[in-house]
Design a protein around this motif. Sequence first.
Motif, short mmCIF file in Angstrom:
data_model
loop_
_atom_site.label_atom_id
_atom_site.label_comp_id
_atom_site.label_asym_id
_atom_site.label_seq_id
_atom_site.Cartn_x
_atom_site.Cartn_y
_atom_site.Cartn_z
N VAL A 12 12.87 46.21 -37.80
CA VAL A 12 12.09 47.27 -38.75
C VAL A 12 10.83 47.65 -37.95
CG1 VAL A 12 10.67 47.63 -40.53
CG2 VAL A 12 12.91 46.71 -41.08
N MET A 13 10.25 46.92 -37.30
CA MET A 13 8.95 46.87 -36.51
C MET A 13 9.28 47.51 -35.11
SD MET A 13 6.95 43.16 -37.31
CE MET A 13 5.79 43.51 -36.10
N THR A 22 6.77 58.62 -38.77
CA THR A 22 6.91 57.52 -39.40
C THR A 22 8.40 57.65 -39.88
OG1 THR A 22 6.42 59.08 -41.59
CG2 THR A 22 4.64 57.85 -40.66
N LEU A 23 8.80 56.58 -40.50
CA LEU A 23 10.32 56.52 -40.96
C LEU A 23 10.28 56.25 -42.45
CD1 LEU A 23 11.87 54.31 -38.07
CD2 LEU A 23 12.06 56.83 -38.37
N THR A 24 11.27 56.83 -43.22
CA THR A 24 11.45 56.39 -44.48
C THR A 24 12.28 55.36 -44.96
OG1 THR A 24 13.45 57.73 -44.80
CG2 THR A 24 11.64 59.13 -45.09
N ASN A 25 12.17 54.76 -45.97
CA ASN A 25 12.87 53.53 -46.23
C ASN A 25 14.21 53.68 -46.32
OD1 ASN A 25 12.76 50.86 -47.43
ND2 ASN A 25 13.13 51.81 -49.66
N SER A 26 14.79 55.01 -46.60
CA SER A 26 16.03 55.62 -46.58
C SER A 26 16.63 55.24 -44.91
CB SER A 26 16.61 56.85 -46.91
OG SER A 26 16.18 57.00 -48.31
N GLN A 27 15.79 55.70 -43.89
CA GLN A 27 16.16 55.66 -42.46
C GLN A 27 16.25 54.27 -42.12
OE1 GLN A 27 12.83 58.19 -41.67
NE2 GLN A 27 14.38 59.78 -40.57
N GLY A 54 0.08 43.27 -43.59
CA GLY A 54 -0.74 44.38 -42.82
C GLY A 54 -0.15 44.79 -41.42
N LEU A 55 1.09 44.52 -41.10
CA LEU A 55 1.80 44.82 -39.96
C LEU A 55 2.45 46.07 -40.29
CD1 LEU A 55 3.47 41.29 -39.20
CD2 LEU A 55 1.35 42.18 -38.29
N THR A 70 1.20 49.34 -37.78
CA THR A 70 -0.16 49.19 -37.69
C THR A 70 -0.44 48.65 -36.12
OG1 THR A 70 -0.36 46.85 -38.51
CG2 THR A 70 -0.58 48.70 -40.15
N GLU A 71 -1.59 48.65 -35.84
CA GLU A 71 -1.96 48.17 -34.56
C GLU A 71 -1.62 46.62 -34.47
OE1 GLU A 71 -3.06 49.53 -31.66
OE2 GLU A 71 -2.53 51.53 -32.59
N GLU A 72 -1.98 46.00 -35.49
CA GLU A 72 -1.81 44.53 -35.36
C GLU A 72 -0.20 44.48 -35.41
OE1 GLU A 72 -2.49 40.82 -38.58
OE2 GLU A 72 -3.63 42.64 -38.88
N GLY A 73 0.46 45.33 -36.07
CA GLY A 73 1.89 45.04 -35.95
C GLY A 73 2.32 45.42 -34.64
N LYS A 74 1.69 46.38 -33.88
CA LYS A 74 2.18 46.36 -32.49
C LYS A 74 1.97 45.50 -31.63
CE LYS A 74 1.44 51.49 -32.68
NZ LYS A 74 1.01 52.86 -32.06
N THR A 75 0.76 44.76 -31.86
CA THR A 75 0.44 43.57 -31.04
C THR A 75 1.35 42.38 -31.43
OG1 THR A 75 -1.80 44.09 -30.99
CG2 THR A 75 -1.54 41.80 -30.54
N THR A 76 1.57 42.19 -32.81
CA THR A 76 2.66 40.98 -33.12
C THR A 76 3.81 41.29 -32.20
OG1 THR A 76 1.22 40.85 -35.02
CG2 THR A 76 3.77 40.07 -35.05
N LEU A 77 4.62 42.56 -32.44
CA LEU A 77 5.71 43.02 -32.04
C LEU A 77 5.70 42.71 -30.48
CD1 LEU A 77 8.61 44.03 -32.12
CD2 LEU A 77 7.58 46.34 -31.98
#
Length: 170
Positions: A12-13, A22-27, A54-55, A70-77
């Motif tokens: 997902v990330m 942005t992507l929808t839940n359906s996508q 918060g990712l 999020t930026e935190e999500g990008k860093t985590t990824l």
Amino acid sequence: MATPFTIYKLIVMYMLDHSETTLTNSQLSEFILEREYTNYFHLQQAVSELVESGLLKKKKIQNTSYYSLTEEGKTTLSYFEDDLSSDIRQEVRDYLRTKGCEKPERILTPADYYETSQGGYAVRCQLIEKNASVIDLNLAAPSLEAAKSICKNWSKKSQDIYGMIMEELL
């Protein structure tokens, strides 16, 4: 080795990181469920946990949920992206391309000046596409002001200059 549930989150990330929009839940669901990576309930649990931690950022418009990283999500990824197989990463990019949501490849145009050993100035201008150097140009600059001007204008004019050079040489 990452657990299957962690892999769902990383998929997902990764999708959101490589999507222009942005992507929808359906996508998200369409991609993961069509390939039978997991079931709908596990996917929704993974997405929910990513939002809570918060990712991911969730925006609801009417009855549609839109997700972004999020930026935190990008860093985590960036720390765990290699846990996704190259096959899965390619499938994601292919899916996003067919849906018209893939981020275009970035073209980088770094330029920097430096003082030469003779006391003058030189500028190094580069054009980098898909992490490969397309042009690497070193120029003598007549003054510090000229060196700064070359650096400032390089990003705006680099592709035209490259085109002119190629036209003259081919």
